[in-house]
Design a protein around this motif. Sequence first.
Motif, PDB file in Angstrom:
ATOM      1  N   LEU A 118       0.014  -3.641   2.401  1.00 27.43           N
ATOM      2  CA  LEU A 118       0.151  -3.609   1.252  1.00 27.43           C
ATOM      3  C   LEU A 118      -0.968  -3.773  -0.312  1.00 27.43           C
ATOM      4  CD1 LEU A 118       3.070  -3.698  -0.841  1.00 27.43           C
ATOM      5  CD2 LEU A 118       3.025  -6.073  -0.679  1.00 27.43           C
ATOM      6  N   ASP A 119      -1.972  -4.804   0.567  1.00 22.98           N
ATOM      7  CA  ASP A 119      -2.870  -5.512  -0.130  1.00 22.98           C
ATOM      8  C   ASP A 119      -3.804  -3.630  -0.148  1.00 22.98           C
ATOM      9  OD1 ASP A 119      -1.436  -7.797  -0.708  1.00 22.98           O
ATOM     10  OD2 ASP A 119      -3.427  -8.784   0.686  1.00 22.98           O
ATOM     11  N   ALA A 120      -4.024  -3.448   0.400  1.00 23.19           N
ATOM     12  CA  ALA A 120      -4.462  -2.035   0.507  1.00 23.19           C
ATOM     13  C   ALA A 120      -4.190  -0.775  -0.354  1.00 23.19           C
ATOM     14  CB  ALA A 120      -5.081  -1.122   1.911  1.00 23.19           C
ATOM     15  N   TRP A 121      -2.909  -0.793   0.084  1.00 18.04           N
ATOM     16  CA  TRP A 121      -2.363   0.401  -0.478  1.00 18.04           C
ATOM     17  C   TRP A 121      -2.549   0.462  -1.830  1.00 18.04           C
ATOM     18  CZ3 TRP A 121       3.600  -0.189  -0.430  1.00 18.04           C
ATOM     19  CH2 TRP A 121       4.569   0.808  -0.962  1.00 18.04           C
ATOM     20  N   GLN A 122      -2.250  -1.155  -2.694  1.00 14.18           N
ATOM     21  CA  GLN A 122      -2.155  -1.702  -3.746  1.00 14.18           C
ATOM     22  C   GLN A 122      -3.975  -1.551  -4.800  1.00 14.18           C
ATOM     23  OE1 GLN A 122      -0.720  -5.708  -3.687  1.00 14.18           O
ATOM     24  NE2 GLN A 122       0.864  -4.520  -5.181  1.00 14.18           N
ATOM     25  N   GLU A 123      -4.960  -1.334  -3.632  1.00 15.64           N
ATOM     26  CA  GLU A 123      -5.960  -1.191  -4.278  1.00 15.64           C
ATOM     27  C   GLU A 123      -6.369   0.649  -4.575  1.00 15.64           C
ATOM     28  OE1 GLU A 123      -9.847  -0.508  -4.303  1.00 15.64           O
ATOM     29  OE2 GLU A 123      -9.107  -0.110  -2.319  1.00 15.64           O
ATOM     30  N   ALA A 124      -5.565   0.455  -3.365  1.00 12.92           N
ATOM     31  CA  ALA A 124      -5.794   1.931  -2.971  1.00 12.92           C
ATOM     32  C   ALA A 124      -4.861   2.656  -4.607  1.00 12.92           C
ATOM     33  CB  ALA A 124      -5.522   3.032  -2.193  1.00 12.92           C
ATOM     34  N   ALA A 125      -4.160   2.920  -4.590  1.00 15.16           N
ATOM     35  CA  ALA A 125      -3.418   3.269  -5.743  1.00 15.16           C
ATOM     36  C   ALA A 125      -4.132   2.959  -7.109  1.00 15.16           C
ATOM     37  CB  ALA A 125      -1.830   2.646  -5.833  1.00 15.16           C
ATOM     38  N   ALA A 126      -4.853   1.659  -7.411  1.00 12.85           N
ATOM     39  CA  ALA A 126      -5.047   0.895  -8.344  1.00 12.85           C
ATOM     40  C   ALA A 126      -6.423   1.723  -8.727  1.00 12.85           C
ATOM     41  CB  ALA A 126      -6.286  -0.265  -8.474  1.00 12.85           C
TER      42      ALA A 126
ATOM     43  N   PRO B 190      -2.316  10.451  -2.340  1.00 17.11           N
ATOM     44  CA  PRO B 190      -0.928  10.273  -1.650  1.00 17.11           C
ATOM     45  C   PRO B 190      -1.758  10.101   0.103  1.00 17.11           C
ATOM     46  CG  PRO B 190      -0.367  11.918  -2.786  1.00 17.11           C
ATOM     47  CD  PRO B 190      -1.907  11.889  -3.413  1.00 17.11           C
ATOM     48  N   ALA B 191      -2.842  11.156   0.947  1.00 13.48           N
ATOM     49  CA  ALA B 191      -3.208  11.365   2.428  1.00 13.48           C
ATOM     50  C   ALA B 191      -3.498   9.682   2.607  1.00 13.48           C
ATOM     51  CB  ALA B 191      -4.126  12.406   1.883  1.00 13.48           C
ATOM     52  N   GLU B 192      -4.594   9.267   1.591  1.00 15.01           N
ATOM     53  CA  GLU B 192      -4.968   7.717   1.726  1.00 15.01           C
ATOM     54  C   GLU B 192      -4.109   6.921   1.209  1.00 15.01           C
ATOM     55  OE1 GLU B 192      -8.146   4.966   0.049  1.00 15.01           O
ATOM     56  OE2 GLU B 192      -8.604   6.467  -0.637  1.00 15.01           O
TER      57      GLU B 192
ATOM     58  N   PRO C  62      -0.423   6.450   4.555  1.00 10.74           N
ATOM     59  CA  PRO C  62      -0.622   5.768   5.575  1.00 10.74           C
ATOM     60  C   PRO C  62       0.090   4.565   5.473  1.00 10.74           C
ATOM     61  CG  PRO C  62      -1.384   6.957   6.012  1.00 10.74           C
ATOM     62  CD  PRO C  62      -1.637   7.153   4.907  1.00 10.74           C
ATOM     63  N   LEU C  63      -0.976   4.057   4.502  1.00 13.14           N
ATOM     64  CA  LEU C  63      -0.608   2.258   3.952  1.00 13.14           C
ATOM     65  C   LEU C  63       0.809   2.084   3.198  1.00 13.14           C
ATOM     66  CD1 LEU C  63      -3.917   2.034   1.619  1.00 13.14           C
ATOM     67  CD2 LEU C  63      -3.820   1.138   4.516  1.00 13.14           C
TER      68      LEU C  63
END
Length: 286
Positions: free
Chosen positions: A153-161, A166-168, A171-172
Amino acid sequence: MPRFPSYDGTELACHVVGAGPPLVCLPGGPGRASAYLGDLGGLRAHRTLILLDQRGTGESAVPQDPATYRYDRIVDDVEALRRHLGLDRMDLLAHSAAGNPAQLYASRFPGRLSRLVLVAPGLRAAGVEPVGFAAAIEARSGQWWYPKAKAALDAWQEAAARGAGPAEVAPLRWAAAPFGYGRWDERSRAHSEAEQWEWSGAAAAGFYAGVAPDVAAVRAGLAALDAPVLIVAGELDPAPTPEAARALAALLPAAEVVVQDGASHFPWLDDPARFVKTVQTFLSQG
């Protein structure tokens, strides 16, 4: 499987299951085919579910113009479906991200709705701020799956920010899936794992792209809506939390919020009987 041309000629598909008065159902994701809704915990026993595959997902065609994936344009797909079905007014159910086009539809076409059910709805269209997210996540910290899911979840939020695609991000999101279920059991895992086959990256990427809703206009439209509205929120859902669901309900003159105990983002899976009773009781009123 019924198919129909939408406003721009894109052929859309819907799946029809069950018996009883029709209930048009919009899937979320965004970009997930309607298959994940199943029969909404057995609601098919009371209603004919008309499950729309949004453009570019499931059995619906990929549009020529990617800009039509935007959720403000999906409103016109919903209206095209209503016309195709020959309904003067319809009961509409929307889950998760689909809550955004459903709210825009209610604002633009209030006279076409009999009743509206929003299940764990998105909040962007009406400009409702998400509240309580961190506390809802922390509340699950005693679960065995928490460390791995929280890291994802933390990695997802960082990537979205930082604007990752979507490809990255996908999976998160999938690795953080346990937060979306009241119980992370075999059924929930199977439901979550199916998303990778039901999901369209293009539809997901285009859903929010460039959409800047006129929040004041949306709220004015919702304030004038006379159709009854049910908002179902999961007790454990971080987005939206029950508090956020109540903030959305405050914008609607005839809205009620039901918080399903022990449920998260997919309440029809966490307690099918409770979910079906809640929704069917609401739809049967008056």
